[in-house]
Design an enzyme around this catalytic site. Structure first.
Site, short mmCIF file in Angstrom:
data_model
loop_
_atom_site.label_atom_id
_atom_site.label_comp_id
_atom_site.label_asym_id
_atom_site.label_seq_id
_atom_site.Cartn_x
_atom_site.Cartn_y
_atom_site.Cartn_z
N TYR A 56 0.85 -1.21 0.00
CA TYR A 56 0.00 0.00 0.00
C TYR A 56 0.87 1.25 0.00
O TYR A 56 1.86 1.31 0.72
CB TYR A 56 -0.90 0.02 1.25
CG TYR A 56 -2.34 -0.26 0.91
CD1 TYR A 56 -3.05 0.62 0.10
CD2 TYR A 56 -2.99 -1.40 1.38
CE1 TYR A 56 -4.38 0.36 -0.24
CE2 TYR A 56 -4.30 -1.66 1.05
CZ TYR A 56 -5.00 -0.78 0.24
OH TYR A 56 -6.29 -1.03 -0.09
N GLU A 58 -0.55 4.88 -0.34
CA GLU A 58 -1.34 6.10 -0.54
C GLU A 58 -0.47 7.33 -0.39
O GLU A 58 0.36 7.42 0.52
CB GLU A 58 -2.50 6.13 0.46
CG GLU A 58 -3.61 5.20 0.03
CD GLU A 58 -4.76 5.13 1.02
OE1 GLU A 58 -4.89 6.02 1.87
OE2 GLU A 58 -5.53 4.15 0.92
N ASP A 202 -7.75 13.36 -24.77
CA ASP A 202 -7.77 11.95 -24.39
C ASP A 202 -7.08 11.19 -25.52
O ASP A 202 -7.65 10.96 -26.58
CB ASP A 202 -9.23 11.50 -24.22
CG ASP A 202 -9.33 10.04 -23.81
OD1 ASP A 202 -8.37 9.28 -24.01
OD2 ASP A 202 -10.40 9.66 -23.29
N THR A 228 -4.84 5.86 -21.48
CA THR A 228 -4.62 4.54 -20.93
C THR A 228 -3.21 4.14 -21.36
O THR A 228 -2.61 4.77 -22.23
CB THR A 228 -5.64 3.51 -21.46
OG1 THR A 228 -5.69 3.63 -22.88
CG2 THR A 228 -7.01 3.73 -20.87
N LYS A 231 -3.03 0.42 -24.84
CA LYS A 231 -3.48 0.30 -26.23
C LYS A 231 -2.25 0.37 -27.13
O LYS A 231 -1.39 -0.49 -27.05
CB LYS A 231 -4.53 1.38 -26.53
CG LYS A 231 -5.78 1.23 -25.66
CD LYS A 231 -6.87 2.19 -26.04
CE LYS A 231 -8.15 1.95 -25.28
NZ LYS A 231 -8.23 2.67 -24.01
N ARG A 237 -2.54 -2.66 -18.12
CA ARG A 237 -3.82 -1.94 -18.04
C ARG A 237 -3.71 -0.90 -16.94
O ARG A 237 -3.66 -1.23 -15.76
CB ARG A 237 -4.95 -2.91 -17.73
CG ARG A 237 -5.13 -3.97 -18.80
CD ARG A 237 -6.43 -4.66 -18.62
NE ARG A 237 -7.48 -3.85 -19.19
CZ ARG A 237 -7.88 -3.92 -20.45
NH1 ARG A 237 -7.33 -4.77 -21.27
NH2 ARG A 237 -8.85 -3.15 -20.90
#
Ligand code: DSN
Length: 423
Positions: A56, A58, A202, A228, A231, A237
């Site tokens: 973790y 954060e 985008d 993203t 692609k 991902r």
């Protein structure tokens, strides 16, 4: 054989291992033409499957809410630095879980609920998160939408300008999911400046082409850029948000703590690896080949009488309007899948049919170019698509089975990163 190996998975959980192997074989045997998909390298797979998933983190490097970040901080800083270098941006946030959360972070950074957002209409080629009605972005903000010209199939920049002047959006999106032509970032920037809107690009579909120099960059035009990473960029991902230094704080605050908790550190590492690959000269050659293959495939399809939206392509993506062939997109896509050719049914601009049963097919060349296919193979692919579409109309399953065999035979000659048949 999966690479990296999955021997322990096979021993412990043969059900899941069997399905992973089956999916790998499916990816090996098929002609994968889904415009948003690719094959990542074994190095990206290794980073994605690493122990970083246990941690973790954060917060941001040097400002975390959990201890034990001795290795995570340098990993995230490497990913950020590489993103800055590859795209030439002042700021990069690599924590967004995927494209839709990244786009939502842009709303949180720049808008208040009820503000006006302008984006490309989804059936015209935009994305759900650019203000489409069923998305939170279309429900919590006031969307206005532009499209393409009916005569050219290209984005109607006159409409963009007129709408922006009339509606004064606070945020304008450019980019989309079914845009086969070069996005005119300077023209969007001029309109956004005139009406005082934030311009968001985008670039999810074309990020790899931009990184490889095969599409103009929005840097210097857009205030904020989302993408993203899986692609054409050929990473895991995930997603990134890039901006000028001026907007860095707003972007970072929107991602964490605005929308997310802990970043997915295994993904961050894999993004860093993919960006390292994208910085190499071979990647520029890859991006060039993706476009060359798409142009060759578009030309071969047009020669066979397929009606291509905008008449062709400038990037990796081709949108076919099947109306003239007398077969809707969905049965054609399903038949092509049975014939070993994987793509998706898609709306076309001004589509009289519904999004779940539209008139078009969308395809792209990012994945087959990674496999090593070149322009010489494109006429054969167009011929198979033509045969299968005709067979769909006649419900001729024998043609589909024959084509599936021929596709399998072709693809057996092109190695797949991440998997090979057992010797
Ligand atoms: N699912 C992506 C695509 O296929 O283009 C968009 O979110």
């Amino acid at each position: 054989m999966h690479e990296p190996a999955i021997a322990r998975l096979r021993a412990q959980d043969p059900d899941i291992a069997g399905l992973v192997e089956a999916e790998a074989r499916r990816q090996f045997e098929k002609l994968r033409l889904i415009a948003s998909e690719n094959y990542v390298s074994p190095a990206v797979l290794e980073a994605t499957g690493s122990v970083l998933t246990n941690k973790y983190s954060e917060g941001y490097a040097g400002r975390r809410y959990y201890e034990g970040q001795q290795n995570i901080d340098p990993i995230e800083l490497l990913a950020v630095d590489r993103a800055k270098q590859v795209f030439g941006v002042e700021h990069a946030n690599v924590q967004s879980y995927s494209g839709s959360p990244a786009n939502l972070a842009v709303y949180l950074a720049f808008l208040e609920p009820g503000d006006t957002v302008m984006g490309m209409s989804l059936p015209m080629g935009g994305h759900l998160t650019h203000g489409w009605s069923v998305s939170a972005t279309g429900r919590w903000f006031r969307p206005v939408r532009y499209g393409v010209r009916e005569d050219t199939g290209r984005i109607d920049m006159d409409q963009v300008r007129d709408l922006a002047r009339a509606e004064r959006p606070k945020l304008i999106w450019c980019g989309g999911t079914a845009v086969p032509r070069t996005i005119d970032f300077p023209a969007f920037a001029e309109i956004a400046r005139e009406v005082g809107a934030v311009l968001a690009a985008d670039i999810a579909h074309i990020a790899g082409l931009i990184a490889g120099g095969a599409h103009p960059s929005p840097v210097g035009c857009a205030d904020v850029i989302t993408t993203t990473t899986h692609k054409t960029l050929r990473g895991p991902r995930g997603a990134m948000i890039m901006s000028t230094a001026e907007h860095a704080k707003a972007v970072d605050k929107a991602v964490f703590p605005g929308l997310q908790g802990g970043p997915h550190n295994h993904t961050t590492a894999a993004i860093a690896v993919a960006l390292g690959e994208a910085a190499r000269p071979e990647f520029a050659e890859y991006a060039r080949r993706v476009v060359a293959n798409a142009k060759a495939l578009a030309a071969a399809l047009a020669e066979r009488g397929f009606d291509l939206v905008s008449g062709g392509t400038d990037n990796h993506l081709i949108l076919i309007d099947l109306t003239g062939k007398g077969v809707p997109g969905k049965p054609a896509a399903q038949a092509l899948d049975r014939a070993g050719i994987e793509l998706n049914y898609n709306t076309v601009p001004f589509d009289p049919r519904t999004p779940f049963d539209p008139s078009g097919l969308r395809l792209g060349t990012a994945a087959i170019t990674t496999r090593g296919l070149t322009e010489e193979a494109m006429p054969q692919i167009a011929a198979w698509i033509d045969e299968v579409v005709q067979a769909t109309a006649k419900e001729d399953e024998a043609v589909l089975a024959r084509v599936a065999g021929e596709v399998r035979e072709l693809m057996a000659g092109y190695p797949m990163p991440g998997w090979a048949p057992a010797p």
